[in-house]
Design a protein around this motif. Structure first.
Motif, mmCIF file in Angstrom:
data_model
loop_
_atom_site.group_PDB
_atom_site.id
_atom_site.type_symbol
_atom_site.label_atom_id
_atom_site.label_comp_id
_atom_site.label_asym_id
_atom_site.label_seq_id
_atom_site.Cartn_x
_atom_site.Cartn_y
_atom_site.Cartn_z
ATOM 1 N N GLU A 95 -28.878 -1.592 -36.587
ATOM 2 C CA GLU A 95 -28.302 -2.930 -36.767
ATOM 3 C C GLU A 95 -29.439 -3.939 -36.679
ATOM 4 O O GLU A 95 -30.135 -4.025 -35.657
ATOM 5 C CB GLU A 95 -27.270 -3.223 -35.670
ATOM 6 N N LYS A 96 -29.637 -4.698 -37.757
ATOM 7 C CA LYS A 96 -30.755 -5.640 -37.777
ATOM 8 C C LYS A 96 -30.415 -6.831 -38.650
ATOM 9 O O LYS A 96 -30.036 -6.668 -39.813
ATOM 10 C CB LYS A 96 -32.024 -4.950 -38.291
ATOM 11 N N GLU A 97 -30.554 -8.018 -38.076
ATOM 12 C CA GLU A 97 -30.348 -9.265 -38.802
ATOM 13 C C GLU A 97 -29.002 -9.301 -39.527
ATOM 14 O O GLU A 97 -28.900 -9.693 -40.682
ATOM 15 C CB GLU A 97 -31.499 -9.494 -39.795
#
Length: 207
Positions: A95-97
């Motif tokens: 999970e990123k940005e």
């Protein structure tokens, strides 16, 4: 947390049980994490009931090539003798940005398990088959499917801060006659490969 759902379904005279257990979090490559465990019963038929019995000391972090104890067994909590098979679905999620990316997660590649190959047999259909009858009773369990989990040493930097999930799907069928063939293989008898060996073992134990 989803609530358990119970449905009585006709199955051509067979008793078949499927339970999916989603072990969420539990392991994160490189970083600390918050984890939870969710177990959801999809449906139960007749007197077939089963559950995962496990020993798991949840770590705060997991690094590549670090062994984590996780002993997974199946318990027959119903009233009938059962044959059991299990499918494992590993997932590594980043999970990123605000976006979610699924990274490669295959058993034997990124995810390493010490499968008990003397008691469990991996079929060509992706299921691990227990090669014995599972008797009813909360004290009755299978031999452990596996006892340790680790992520391979060569994980790339893209796995940094990712979370590891393991979905364990259980299917159980009563041991009467050739019910396992009807439920799992559309009534056919495997004539080659690993499934033939599974069939030869189970055929000796039908009631």
């Amino acid at each position: 947390m989803k609530q358990n759902k119970r449905k009585t379904l006709p199955f051509a005279g067979l008793l078949l049980l499927v339970i999916s257990c989603l072990i969420l979090g539990g392991m994160t490559a490189y970083a600390a994490f918050t984890s939870k465990e969710e177990k959801t019963t999809l449906f139960q038929v007749g007197n077939l009931q089963t559950k995962i019995s496990e020993v798991f000391s949840e770590p705060a972090t997991i690094m590549p090539d670090e062994l984590i104890e996780k002993r997974v067994k199946i318990t027959n909590t119903g009233t009938l003798n059962q044959f059991v098979r299990v499918m494992l679905h590993p997932e590594i999620r980043l999970e990123k940005e605000g976006t979610t990316r699924l990274l490669s997660a295959k058993i034997g590649d990124e995810v390493l398990l010490d499968i008990n190959e003397d008691k469990w047999k991996l079929g060509e259909d992706g299921y691990y088959y227990y090669l014995n009858v599972v008797e009813p009773g909360t004290a009755k369990t299978t031999d452990a499917l596996f006892t340790q989990v680790k992520l391979k040493r060569e994980l790339g930097l893209e796995y940094h801060m990712a979370t590891f999930n393991l979905l364990i799907k259980i299917e159980a069928v009563n041991c009467a006659k050739d019910n396992y063939r009807k439920a799992w293989w559309q009534g056919s008898t495997p004539n080659s490969g690993a499934l033939q060996k599974v069939d030869q073992q189970l055929a000796q134990k039908v009631e």
